[in-house]
Design an enzyme around this catalytic site. Sequence first.
Site, PDB file in Angstrom:
ATOM      1  CB  SER A   7      -3.734 -61.346  25.146  1.00 53.47           C
ATOM      2  OG  SER A   7      -4.467 -62.304  24.134  1.00 53.47           O
ATOM      3  CD  GLU A   9       0.273 -70.411  24.349  1.00 55.26           C
ATOM      4  OE1 GLU A   9      -0.919 -70.639  24.180  1.00 55.26           O
ATOM      5  OE2 GLU A   9       1.002 -70.777  23.687  1.00 55.26           O
ATOM      6  CG  ASP A 101      -3.474 -83.188  23.704  1.00 49.35           C
ATOM      7  OD1 ASP A 101      -4.441 -83.699  23.561  1.00 49.35           O
ATOM      8  OD2 ASP A 101      -3.063 -82.109  22.906  1.00 49.35           O
ATOM      9  CG  PHE A 210       2.746 -76.787  16.242  1.00 48.85           C
ATOM     10  CD1 PHE A 210       2.320 -77.623  17.278  1.00 48.85           C
ATOM     11  CD2 PHE A 210       2.623 -75.293  16.548  1.00 48.85           C
ATOM     12  CE1 PHE A 210       1.835 -77.394  18.553  1.00 48.85           C
ATOM     13  CE2 PHE A 210       2.282 -75.117  18.115  1.00 48.85           C
ATOM     14  CZ  PHE A 210       1.769 -76.047  18.930  1.00 48.85           C
ATOM     15  CG  HIS A 259      -3.910 -65.386  22.695  1.00 48.99           C
ATOM     16  ND1 HIS A 259      -3.770 -64.702  24.031  1.00 48.99           N
ATOM     17  CD2 HIS A 259      -3.533 -66.726  22.863  1.00 48.99           C
ATOM     18  CE1 HIS A 259      -2.910 -65.501  24.543  1.00 48.99           C
ATOM     19  NE2 HIS A 259      -2.805 -66.880  23.825  1.00 48.99           N
TER      20      HIS A 259
HETATM   21  P1  FAD Z   1     -11.590 -80.046  25.020  1.00 52.05           P
HETATM   22  O1  FAD Z   1     -12.387 -79.034  24.018  1.00 52.05           O
HETATM   23  O2  FAD Z   1     -12.362 -80.332  26.168  1.00 52.05           O
HETATM   24  O3  FAD Z   1     -11.943 -81.365  24.103  1.00 52.05           O
HETATM   25  C1  FAD Z   1     -11.330 -81.449  22.925  1.00 52.05           C
HETATM   26  C2  FAD Z   1     -12.295 -81.812  21.685  1.00 52.05           C
HETATM   27  O4  FAD Z   1     -12.833 -83.148  21.985  1.00 52.05           O
HETATM   28  C3  FAD Z   1     -13.457 -81.037  21.873  1.00 52.05           C
HETATM   29  O5  FAD Z   1     -13.657 -79.694  21.249  1.00 52.05           O
HETATM   30  C4  FAD Z   1     -14.840 -82.011  21.639  1.00 52.05           C
HETATM   31  O6  FAD Z   1     -15.246 -82.146  20.309  1.00 52.05           O
HETATM   32  C5  FAD Z   1     -14.185 -83.374  22.121  1.00 52.05           C
HETATM   33  N1  FAD Z   1     -14.279 -83.610  23.219  1.00 52.05           N
HETATM   34  C6  FAD Z   1     -13.748 -83.944  24.295  1.00 52.05           C
HETATM   35  N2  FAD Z   1     -14.335 -84.702  25.342  1.00 52.05           N
HETATM   36  C7  FAD Z   1     -15.489 -84.885  24.762  1.00 52.05           C
HETATM   37  C8  FAD Z   1     -16.752 -85.347  25.367  1.00 52.05           C
HETATM   38  N3  FAD Z   1     -16.900 -86.017  26.551  1.00 52.05           N
HETATM   39  N4  FAD Z   1     -17.766 -85.331  24.844  1.00 52.05           N
HETATM   40  C9  FAD Z   1     -18.107 -84.829  23.399  1.00 52.05           C
HETATM   41  N5  FAD Z   1     -16.800 -84.273  22.810  1.00 52.05           N
HETATM   42  C10 FAD Z   1     -15.664 -84.402  23.500  1.00 52.05           C
HETATM   43  N6  FAD Z   1      -2.303 -78.271  26.040  1.00 52.05           N
HETATM   44  C11 FAD Z   1      -1.381 -78.603  27.050  1.00 52.05           C
HETATM   45  O7  FAD Z   1      -1.012 -79.586  27.539  1.00 52.05           O
HETATM   46  N7  FAD Z   1      -1.049 -77.319  27.739  1.00 52.05           N
HETATM   47  C12 FAD Z   1      -1.266 -76.071  27.457  1.00 52.05           C
HETATM   48  O8  FAD Z   1      -0.838 -75.165  27.895  1.00 52.05           O
HETATM   49  C13 FAD Z   1      -2.039 -76.117  26.244  1.00 52.05           C
HETATM   50  N8  FAD Z   1      -2.682 -74.805  25.933  1.00 52.05           N
HETATM   51  C14 FAD Z   1      -3.474 -74.478  25.004  1.00 52.05           C
HETATM   52  C15 FAD Z   1      -4.131 -73.122  24.897  1.00 52.05           C
HETATM   53  C16 FAD Z   1      -5.189 -73.111  23.876  1.00 52.05           C
HETATM   54  C17 FAD Z   1      -5.610 -71.521  23.669  1.00 52.05           C
HETATM   55  C18 FAD Z   1      -5.539 -74.115  22.901  1.00 52.05           C
HETATM   56  C19 FAD Z   1      -6.580 -73.986  21.908  1.00 52.05           C
HETATM   57  C20 FAD Z   1      -4.951 -75.526  23.174  1.00 52.05           C
HETATM   58  C21 FAD Z   1      -4.160 -75.750  24.210  1.00 52.05           C
HETATM   59  N9  FAD Z   1      -3.596 -76.923  24.385  1.00 52.05           N
HETATM   60  C22 FAD Z   1      -2.569 -77.056  25.581  1.00 52.05           C
HETATM   61  C23 FAD Z   1      -3.816 -77.972  23.741  1.00 52.05           C
HETATM   62  C24 FAD Z   1      -5.197 -78.908  24.365  1.00 52.05           C
HETATM   63  O9  FAD Z   1      -4.695 -79.445  25.684  1.00 52.05           O
HETATM   64  C25 FAD Z   1      -5.247 -79.964  23.619  1.00 52.05           C
HETATM   65  O10 FAD Z   1      -5.930 -79.556  22.173  1.00 52.05           O
HETATM   66  C26 FAD Z   1      -6.342 -81.118  24.066  1.00 52.05           C
HETATM   67  O11 FAD Z   1      -6.381 -82.228  23.201  1.00 52.05           O
HETATM   68  C27 FAD Z   1      -7.749 -80.566  24.282  1.00 52.05           C
HETATM   69  O12 FAD Z   1      -7.886 -79.828  25.276  1.00 52.05           O
HETATM   70  P2  FAD Z   1      -9.071 -78.877  25.452  1.00 52.05           P
HETATM   71  O13 FAD Z   1      -9.479 -78.401  26.873  1.00 52.05           O
HETATM   72  O14 FAD Z   1      -9.364 -77.921  24.418  1.00 52.05           O
HETATM   73  O15 FAD Z   1     -10.437 -80.072  25.214  1.00 52.05           O
END
Ligand code: FAD
Length: 288
Positions: A7, A9, A101, A210, A259
Site C-alpha cells: 500500500s 501513502e 498534531d 524528520f 505500507h
Molecule cells: P495516539 O496514538 O492516540 O497518541 C500518541 C501516543 O501518545 C500514544 O501512542 C500514547 O502512548 C500516548 N497517548 C496519547 N493520549 C494518551 C492518553 N490519553 N493516555 C495514555 N497515553 C496517551 N499526522 C497528521 O497530522 N496527519 C496525518 O495524516 C498523519 N498520518 C499519520 C499516519 C501514520 C501511519 C502515523 C503513524 C502517524 C501519522 N500522523 C499524522 C502523525 C500523528 O498524528 C502523530 O504521531 C500524533 O502525535 C499522534 O497521533 P495518533 O493518532 O497516533 O495518537
Amino acid sequence: MPVPRISFEFFPPKTLEASFKLWDTVRMLAPLRPEFVSVTYGAGGTTRKLTHEAVTTIGKQFDLNVAAHLTCVDATREETLAIADSYAQAGVTEIVALRGDPPKGQGGFTAHPDGFANSIELIEALAATGNFNLRVGAYPEPHPEAADSLADVRWLKRKFEAGAHSAITQFFFEAETFLRFRDACAAEGIEGQIIPGIIPIENWSGIRKFALATGASVPAWLDEAFEKATRDGREDLLATALCTELCDKLMREGVEDLHFYTLNRPTLTRDVCHALGVQPQVALENVA
Ligand code: FAD
C-alpha cells in the site's frame, strides 16, 4: 517467499505543480495494484478540503481503494464527523483515524473544547457509524508522548478494542525495531494486523531530520553509508538496496503487508516493489 501485499501513502498537493507530481506518482504506482492507498491530512487539519479532493479524485480516476487520513485537531466532534460523513457519501470506506498534531510551532496537542480528546474517542465514534474500515497509527519506537514502550503498546491495544481493524506503523530503519514491537504487541494480546511503514530514503538529510522529530532512532551506520554514497553519487542505488533489504528481512519474518511512505516521489518505491517481486498489472486494452 510470497509476493508482499503493498500500500502507498501520498500527501495532498497545495500547488498546481504539486498536483502534477501527485498525478504522476499515482500513475506510476497504480499498476502495482496496491491493497489500498492513503492520503494524509495536513498537521492541524490544514488540508481538510485538499485531502478530500485528492481522496475522491484518486478513487475515481484510478480505481484504487483510497483511505482518507482524519485527525481530531482543531475541530469539533460535529465537524470531524461531518467530514467522515462526506467521505461515506462519496463512497470512501477506509479511514486512517489519528489524534494528529497541531501545525508546526504550536506546541503539543490540545483538544478542541468540543472536539475529540484523543484518538480512541475518534475511533469509537467512527466505528459507531459502521461506515468504515478503520486503520490507526502505531509506534515501534515509542511515540514521544508515551510514558514508556509498554504504555504505548497498551494504548494501541485500546485502539483495536475501540474498533480499529489494522495499524500502520511509523517508519523505522532496522527490521529488529519492528519485530521487537510486533512481539511486544503479541505479548499484550494484540491480534489485529500491524503493517510496517516503510520509507524509501530519497533524501537522507531530510528524512534524518524528520526521523529525529518523530522520535525514530538514526543508526550511525546509516549516516556513514549515506556519507560515502553521496561522495560517490550513488545515493539512489544505496537507498534502493537498503529499502529492499529491510523489506526482505521483514518478509522472511512472516510480514505479508508493507505500507510505503512515498512522499509523492514514486521511483524508489516502484523499484523496491519490483525488486520484491511485485509486478505491474496492466490491462491489455491500456497498452494497445
Ligand atoms: P495516539 O496514538 O492516540 O497518541 C500518541 C501516543 O501518545 C500514544 O501512542 C500514547 O502512548 C500516548 N497517548 C496519547 N493520549 C494518551 C492518553 N490519553 N493516555 C495514555 N497515553 C496517551 N499526522 C497528521 O497530522 N496527519 C496525518 O495524516 C498523519 N498520518 C499519520 C499516519 C501514520 C501511519 C502515523 C503513524 C502517524 C501519522 N500522523 C499524522 C502523525 C500523528 O498524528 C502523530 O504521531 C500524533 O502525535 C499522534 O497521533 P495518533 O493518532 O497516533 O495518537
